[in-house]
Enzyme design. Sequence first.
Site, short mmCIF file in Angstrom:
data_model
loop_
_atom_site.label_atom_id
_atom_site.label_comp_id
_atom_site.label_asym_id
_atom_site.label_seq_id
_atom_site.Cartn_x
_atom_site.Cartn_y
_atom_site.Cartn_z
N CYS A 234 0.50 -10.01 -2.77
CA CYS A 234 0.02 -9.81 -1.39
C CYS A 234 -0.65 -8.44 -1.33
O CYS A 234 -0.20 -7.52 -0.65
CB CYS A 234 1.16 -9.92 -0.39
SG CYS A 234 1.96 -11.54 -0.45
N ALA A 236 -4.10 -7.42 -0.85
CA ALA A 236 -5.32 -6.99 -0.14
C ALA A 236 -5.01 -6.36 1.22
O ALA A 236 -4.03 -6.75 1.85
CB ALA A 236 -6.22 -8.22 0.08
N GLY A 238 -5.70 -3.56 -0.44
CA GLY A 238 -5.58 -2.90 -1.72
C GLY A 238 -5.19 -1.43 -1.75
O GLY A 238 -5.31 -0.80 -2.80
N GLY A 239 -4.69 -0.90 -0.64
CA GLY A 239 -4.25 0.51 -0.67
C GLY A 239 -3.24 0.74 -1.79
O GLY A 239 -3.34 1.74 -2.53
N LYS A 240 -2.31 -0.19 -1.92
CA LYS A 240 -1.26 0.00 -2.94
C LYS A 240 -1.78 -0.33 -4.33
O LYS A 240 -1.38 0.29 -5.31
CB LYS A 240 -0.03 -0.83 -2.57
CG LYS A 240 0.53 -0.39 -1.21
CD LYS A 240 1.62 -1.27 -0.69
CE LYS A 240 2.00 -0.88 0.73
NZ LYS A 240 0.95 -1.17 1.74
N ASP A 255 -3.75 -12.20 -3.95
CA ASP A 255 -3.76 -12.36 -2.49
C ASP A 255 -4.39 -13.71 -2.16
O ASP A 255 -5.28 -14.19 -2.85
CB ASP A 255 -4.55 -11.24 -1.81
CG ASP A 255 -4.17 -11.10 -0.34
OD1 ASP A 255 -3.37 -10.19 -0.01
OD2 ASP A 255 -4.64 -11.92 0.48
N ASP A 281 -2.55 -18.57 -3.41
CA ASP A 281 -1.39 -18.61 -2.53
C ASP A 281 -0.15 -18.42 -3.41
O ASP A 281 0.09 -19.22 -4.32
CB ASP A 281 -1.37 -19.97 -1.83
CG ASP A 281 -0.19 -20.11 -0.88
OD1 ASP A 281 0.78 -19.33 -1.02
OD2 ASP A 281 -0.23 -21.01 -0.03
N ASP A 297 4.39 -6.52 -1.05
CA ASP A 297 4.15 -5.96 0.29
C ASP A 297 3.88 -7.15 1.19
O ASP A 297 2.73 -7.53 1.41
CB ASP A 297 2.96 -4.99 0.22
CG ASP A 297 2.71 -4.25 1.51
OD1 ASP A 297 3.71 -3.91 2.19
OD2 ASP A 297 1.55 -4.00 1.85
N CYS A 350 5.51 -3.64 6.80
CA CYS A 350 5.15 -2.66 7.84
C CYS A 350 5.67 -3.18 9.17
O CYS A 350 4.92 -3.31 10.13
CB CYS A 350 3.64 -2.43 7.87
SG CYS A 350 2.66 -3.92 8.12
C1 LIG Z 1 0.73 -6.56 4.48
S1 LIG Z 1 -0.71 -7.29 3.88
C2 LIG Z 1 -0.87 -6.52 2.31
C3 LIG Z 1 -1.41 -5.11 2.34
C4 LIG Z 1 -1.70 -4.57 0.95
N1 LIG Z 1 -0.52 -4.63 0.10
C5 LIG Z 1 -2.22 -3.16 0.95
O1 LIG Z 1 -1.52 -2.23 0.63
O2 LIG Z 1 -3.40 -2.99 1.28
C6 LIG Z 1 -0.18 -8.87 3.44
C7 LIG Z 1 -1.16 -9.69 2.62
O3 LIG Z 1 -0.51 -10.89 2.23
C8 LIG Z 1 -1.49 -11.87 2.07
N2 LIG Z 1 -0.78 -13.17 2.05
C9 LIG Z 1 -0.19 -13.81 3.09
N3 LIG Z 1 0.40 -14.94 2.67
C10 LIG Z 1 0.18 -15.02 1.33
C11 LIG Z 1 0.53 -15.95 0.32
N4 LIG Z 1 1.22 -17.06 0.62
N5 LIG Z 1 0.13 -15.72 -0.94
C12 LIG Z 1 -0.60 -14.61 -1.25
N6 LIG Z 1 -0.95 -13.69 -0.33
C13 LIG Z 1 -0.57 -13.89 0.94
C14 LIG Z 1 -2.42 -11.65 3.22
O4 LIG Z 1 -3.71 -12.19 2.95
C15 LIG Z 1 -2.44 -10.12 3.31
O5 LIG Z 1 -3.56 -9.60 2.64
#
Ligand SMILES: C[S@@+](CC[C@H](N)C(=O)[O-])C[C@H]1O[C@@H](n2cnc3c(N)ncnc32)[C@H](O)[C@@H]1O
Length: 416
Positions: A234, A236, A238-240, A255, A281, A297, A350
């Site tokens: 998860c 995007a 992409g900060g982490k 993601d 997914d 995350d 968050c």
């Molecule tokens: C909290 S954000 C992540 C922020 C990211 N870690 C960062 O630091 O920029 C949660 C992410 O989970 C992704 N997401 C949600 N459900 C998902 C799934 N089933 N599989 C993969 N990614 C998923 C979303 O598209 C979203 O980008």
Amino acid sequence: MPSVEGAAPRRAALRLLDSVLRRGQTLDAAASSLRDLSHADHGLALAIAGEALRRLPDLDALIDSATRQRMPDDSKARMVLRLALAQKIGLGTPDHALVATALPLVDGGPRRLVHGVLGTLLRRGVRPIDAPRLPAEVEARWSAAWGEDSLKAARRQIAKRPPLDLTFAADDEAQSYVDGHEGISLAPRHVRLASSSVTDLAGFDSGRWWVQDLAASLPARLIPAGPSDVLDLCAAPGGKTMQLAAAGHRVTAVDASKSRLARLGENLDRTHLQARLVQADALAWNSDRQFDAILLDAPCSATGTFRRHPEVLYRARANLITEGAALQGVLLDRAATWLKPGGVLVYSVCSLEPQEGEQVITAFLARSPDFRLDQPNGLPGFAPVSSEGWVRILPGLLEPEGGLDGFFMARLVRTG
Ligand SMILES: C[S@@+](CC[C@H](N)C(=O)[O-])C[C@H]1O[C@@H](n2cnc3c(N)ncnc32)[C@H](O)[C@@H]1O
């Protein structure tokens, strides 16, 4: 009818407020559908809607105090009055401009009512609201979970625009940036500036830093020093991922969202960092190998980001939080299978909801005998470690320095 100066951004702000409150959209998603607005008007529309969302319950109380007529929550008259009062309180718009831009929004509708209420309130005098109330449902949840002091801190924080946090790939560059830009640094590789336009800041094009709330930078700091093979699940925008890549790890970033993953790719290009990107997914994807460390995350209600995204408080209803917690548990179970024995799994959200943080980890540990909580070393001294061994960032932490987003994170180690 001649168009009133400044009408277009107000009309757009009305659409934004309506999309958030009636259709449950985020402000950013709603704003992406605004067309034919100049950059300045787009910014003004977002600012007006955002200022209204920062203090909605208090604006409604003001409106109700000036009329005996019961205006439904989603009536146009109430929406227009909220926006006018938000401009008065949050943006300092002069009274004549408020009236001149509000009334055309209710043409052919309750113009007299809006004129009457606004006139009454402006004559009475509208004072700043330093600690606006949050939606009743959120106040009840947070005071039960975190107590009155945290709730009061959240009220103070929602009234203010938060500072701008930058994460640097290299600490020496962060330190010289602090000196040159009147910033402060609250952690290695961190710089905090008073809010300003991101793309105008020195170093944006050369990719020396990226924007990331200080709290959001903490989970990646829990991944042990490498270089090692790290799964960023998860990932995007992409900060982490950028933190992990800058620390020298070989990163696989997964993601589900194509557009968010594209932004991750652009962010990596700008910062000259590398990661393997996988659009999938996580509930369907399967890894072909196990990793030394995993950062999950997880998607969540995002209520910890209320300072920058006040609309989260209106979107995060109890059922959404419950659904989120179920998804987080499943994602954690899947991530656990992709970790090498002895490896570290960092879970973060968050969110200011214990259901999405503490309760997810407690339930996971109860059903996963091969995992235990690990001491969260590697964080700056201000990060509070609970007696259980996880980290909970609440409103009020570092408040004099500008505060942090609400966050939860835990570091788990696979023992078997
Ligand atoms: C909290 S954000 C992540 C922020 C990211 N870690 C960062 O630091 O920029 C949660 C992410 O989970 C992704 N997401 C949600 N459900 C998902 C799934 N089933 N599989 C993969 N990614 C998923 C979303 O598209 C979203 O980008």
